[in-house]
Design an enzyme around this catalytic site. Structure first.
Site: not given
Length: 472
Positions: A65, A67, A220, A246, A249, A255
């Site tokens: 973790y 954060e 984008d 992203t 692609k 991903r």
């Protein structure tokens, strides 16, 4: 650890491979791996990532973790997570030739949709106004899609969206109409991005429109980021305030999602004092704690190694072949008698309009899937429903990753042509309704033809290597 502790640990099966610990699930994964190996993956948003990325995704980093931002974590034990995330940020900037004095980057978004939503949350605000390319015209859901009866995307629920359109005759973005509508709508942000539009975007024109209406410009570039990294597509960075992408692609990574944002001096006030961009803290706070919890550190590591790969000569050669294959695909489909929206492509994807052949995108997608060719049905300009679209979106990145070139793409086009003809032959007997068409597809006559074509497609595909882990 004493003898009892060792026995207890072993009984938990924590070190057993998946094939032993969960053979039922393992068999499903192997079936999917076999489907990818024996089929032709032509969905424009998909690719085959590297073994190095796979290893990052299955690493110990998934245990941690973290954060918060680098150096400002809410948990201890993040010394090496900070080191890894800083490396990822550095490589992201280097890959796109960006100065750390002018651009910041957040690599924590779980994927592209959360990245976009974080930007809107940070910079547009509740019920603020945005403009994005309409979904039927090649845009993406997260750019604000809605219908006459329903707000489909969360973007259209929480923000006020007005789409811009393409010219119905040419299929090209109507920038003049966009400017006219922007002057009326006065958006806070305009999104230069697409999901199916096959042409390069005119970022300079977008910037000019934004300046006239006082709007921020966000690109984008999810679909074309690999081409941008290879300097084979126009870069949005010299024109935009924010750029999202992203990473799975054309970038061929995991991903995940990334947000780039301007930092440093924005302009000078009337007294000549510098006015600084304030995107940094606003976007970072929107990502966490605004919209997400702990970042997925295994994904961030996978982005880091993806960016190292994307900053190589071999990656640039790969992207060059992606474009060559896409052009060959487009020209082959048109030669076969099918319409291509805009009459060609500048990118990795081809937008096929099937309406002149009176077959739906759903039927075309289904018949291609039956013969081990994966594409996706897609709206084309003028379509009224995303559930009954008139076209297909087809891409070249995954086949190029497997080593195919123009000669092999010509063979693939012949497979596609044969499958689409089969779809038309089925419809000649069944009539237009999809239920009747699906029933006729199962008849002995057509199943024999389907299985014959599938066998030939798979024999062709199996020759080409697959990257990744051999055992999964």
């Amino acid at each position: 650890m004493d003898a009892n502790g060792t026995e207890e640990f072993e009984e938990l099966n924590l070190n057993r491979p998946l094939s032993e610990d969960d053979p039922e699930l393992y068999k499903i994964i192997l079936k999917e791996k076999d489907r990818q190996r024996r089929g032709l993956e032509m969905i424009a948003s998909e690719n085959f990532t590297s073994r190095a990325v796979h290893e990052c995704l299955s690493s110990c980093l998934t245990n941690k973790y973290s954060e918060g931002m680098v150096g400002q974590r809410y948990y201890g034990g993040n010394e090496f997570i900070d080191e890894m995330e800083l490396l990822c940020q550095k490589r992201c900037l280097e890959t796109f030739h960006l100065s750390p004095d002018s651009w910041g980057v957040n690599v924590q978004p779980y994927s592209g949709s959360p990245a976009n939503f974080a930007v809107y949350t940070a910079l547009v605000g509740p019920h603020g106004r945005i403009m994005g390319l309409d979904l039927p015209d090649g845009g993406h859901l997260t750019h604000g899609f809605y219908t006459a009866t329903r707000k489909v995307s969360a973007t259209s629920i929480f923000f006020e969206s007005m789409p811009y359109k393409v010219d119905p005759k040419t299929g090209l973005i109507d920038y003049d109409r966009l400017e006219e509508n922007a002057l009326i709508f006065r958006p806070t942000m305009i999104i230069a991005g697409m999901s199916c539009y096959p042409r390069s975007l005119d970022y300079d024109r977008f910037r000019s429109i934004c300046d006239k209406v006082g709007a921020m410009l966000m690109a984008d570039m999810s679909h074309v980021s690999g081409l941008v990294a290879a300097e084979l597509a126009p870069s949005p960075f010299q024109h935009c305030d924010i750029v999202t992408t992203t990473t799975h692609k054309t970038l061929r990574g995991p991903r995940s999602g990334i947000i780039f944002y301007k930092i440093g001096e924005k302009c000078k006030d009337k007294s000549g004092s510098p006015v600084l961009y304030d995107y940094d803290s606003r976007i970072n706070n929107a990502v966490f704690p605004g919209l997400q919890g702990g970042p997925h550190n295994h994904q961030i590591a996978a982005i880091a190694t993806t960016m190292r790969q994307a900053n190589t000569t071999s990656f640039r050669r790969y992207q060059s072949q992606v474009l060559k294959n896409s052009v060959a695909l487009s020209e082959g489909i048109m030669k076969a008698g099918y319409d291509v929206v805009t009459g060609g492509t500048d990118t990795h994807l081809v937008w096929v309009d099937l309406r002149s052949h009176k077959i739906s995108g759903a039927k075309a997608e289904k018949i291609l899937e039956c013969v081990s060719i994966a594409v996706n049905k897609n709206t084309v300009p003028g379509d009224k429903s995303a559930f009954s679209p008139g076209g297909l979106r087809i891409g070249s990145p995954a086949l190029t990753t497997r080593g195919m070139k123009e000669e092999e793409i010509a063979i693939v086009v012949d497979f596609i042509k044969e499958a689409l003809q089969l779809s038309k032959d089925i419809q000649a007997k069944s009539g237009p309704p999809l239920v009747a068409w699906n029933k006729e597809l199962q008849s002995d006559e057509f199943q024999e033809r389907v299985l014959d074509l599938k066998k030939r497609v798979e024999a062709f595909a199996e020759v080409f290597p697959m990257p990744g882990l051999d055992d999964l």
